[in-house]
Design an enzyme around this catalytic site. Structure first.
Site, mmCIF file in Angstrom:
data_model
loop_
_atom_site.group_PDB
_atom_site.id
_atom_site.type_symbol
_atom_site.label_atom_id
_atom_site.label_comp_id
_atom_site.label_asym_id
_atom_site.label_seq_id
_atom_site.Cartn_x
_atom_site.Cartn_y
_atom_site.Cartn_z
ATOM 1 N N THR A 146 -0.616 7.489 14.773
ATOM 2 C CA THR A 146 -0.223 6.236 14.114
ATOM 3 C C THR A 146 -1.415 5.800 13.278
ATOM 4 O O THR A 146 -2.446 5.395 13.817
ATOM 5 C CB THR A 146 0.144 5.149 15.147
ATOM 6 O OG1 THR A 146 1.218 5.618 15.966
ATOM 7 C CG2 THR A 146 0.582 3.870 14.444
ATOM 8 N N LYS A 152 -5.113 -1.950 17.251
ATOM 9 C CA LYS A 152 -5.176 -1.105 16.054
ATOM 10 C C LYS A 152 -3.847 -1.139 15.308
ATOM 11 O O LYS A 152 -3.809 -1.296 14.077
ATOM 12 C CB LYS A 152 -5.491 0.336 16.448
ATOM 13 C CG LYS A 152 -5.567 1.304 15.276
ATOM 14 C CD LYS A 152 -5.316 2.743 15.697
ATOM 15 C CE LYS A 152 -3.845 3.004 15.949
ATOM 16 N NZ LYS A 152 -3.514 4.431 16.134
ATOM 17 N N LYS A 182 7.270 3.230 12.535
ATOM 18 C CA LYS A 182 6.509 3.054 13.776
ATOM 19 C C LYS A 182 5.715 1.748 13.748
ATOM 20 O O LYS A 182 5.662 1.007 14.739
ATOM 21 C CB LYS A 182 5.567 4.244 13.980
ATOM 22 C CG LYS A 182 4.565 4.102 15.137
ATOM 23 C CD LYS A 182 5.267 4.045 16.492
ATOM 24 C CE LYS A 182 4.291 3.807 17.642
ATOM 25 N NZ LYS A 182 3.389 4.936 17.877
#
EC number: 1.1.1.31
Length: 252
Positions: A38, A190, A113
């Site tokens: 990701t 993050k 995502k």
């Protein structure tokens, strides 16, 4: 699957790309790269462009389903890339997951995502808030969780990843193991950062996302031990904050 954008840049620029460029053209054309990190959508598209320039194919394929899904082989893979690359990747990804979804061209899997984790990150905080408030009002955690999970507030953050021990008697969320074995708070921070960055670029408002990002940052700053714990440990942060008579800041 690597931690984030810098590691992906490094692995491809220092290893994968030089190797692909040295391969005979036929071998390069027969190569498929699958990256499940990701990371920043722009970086992913740049790397994919470099890979494709060698004749190879590449898809971004971040996952949804967490540690539990990985162990059970029930992950969802959110794939970005050409139709041909997606079709080539399916036979590999179905060995690890149940749902393989083609989201669009390069970077689309990551976009999906990031949007999904934006929802999840916000939901986990409000579930922690509601569970803490409910207990202060005298509600049993299992009863409150049962109400939420069978009502309009039901969501994965409550029904599977509930942050209160004993709230899910028939399940074993990370809170039952001192918040070990889940999705780390540092990784959620993050991902929330990726969401705010891409929202800035797209000019899309993100009031709750920004507030959630700031809360996860406070969790790690004030209680560093929670950085590697499951992100549902935001509940513990709120609990300790309340016990100390402090307030959670929504902005710096």
């Amino acid at each position: 699957m690597l931690p984030s954008s810098p590691q992906v840049r490094s692995v491809y620029s220092e290893g994968v790309l030089p190797t692909l460029r040295r391969l005979p053209k036929e071998q390069a054309r027969g190569t498929l790269c699958i990256d499940s990190t990701t990371l920043d959508v722009t970086v992913a598209r740049e790397v994919a462009g470099d890979v494709i320039s060698t004749g190879a194919q590449m898809v971004d394929a971040p996952v949804s389903g967490g540690v539990t899904g990985a162990k059970a082989g029930t992950l969802s893979f959110l794939v970005g890339g050409t139709t041909e690359s997606f079709e080539r990747s399916q036979s590999i990804l179905t060995l690890m997951g149940q749902r393989i979804i083609h989201c669009g061209p390069s970077g689309s899997g990551l976009g999906a995502k990031i949007c999904n984790n934006l929802v999840l990150g916000v939901q986990q905080i409000v579930v922690a808030e509601s569970m803490l408030l409910g207990q202060k009002l005298g509600l049993d955690p299992a009863v409150l969780a049962g109400v939420i999970n069978s009502s309009t507030g039901g969501c994965w953050a409550s029904s599977v990843n509930n942050p209160v021990p004993s709230a899910l008697p028939e399940k074993s969320p990370p809170c039952e193991r001192d918040y070990e074995g889940g999705f780390a708070t540092a990784l959620m921070l993050k991902d929330m950062g990726l969401a705010t960055e891409i929202a800035n670029e797209a000019g899309s408002p993100l009031p709750l996302g920004r507030a959630a990002e700031n809360i996860y940052a406070q969790v790690i700053k004030q209680q560093p031990v929670l950085a590697r714990k499951d992100f549902s440990s935001v509940y513990r942060f709120l609990q300790i904050t309340a016990e100390d008579g402090k307030k959670v800041k929504l902005t710096e």
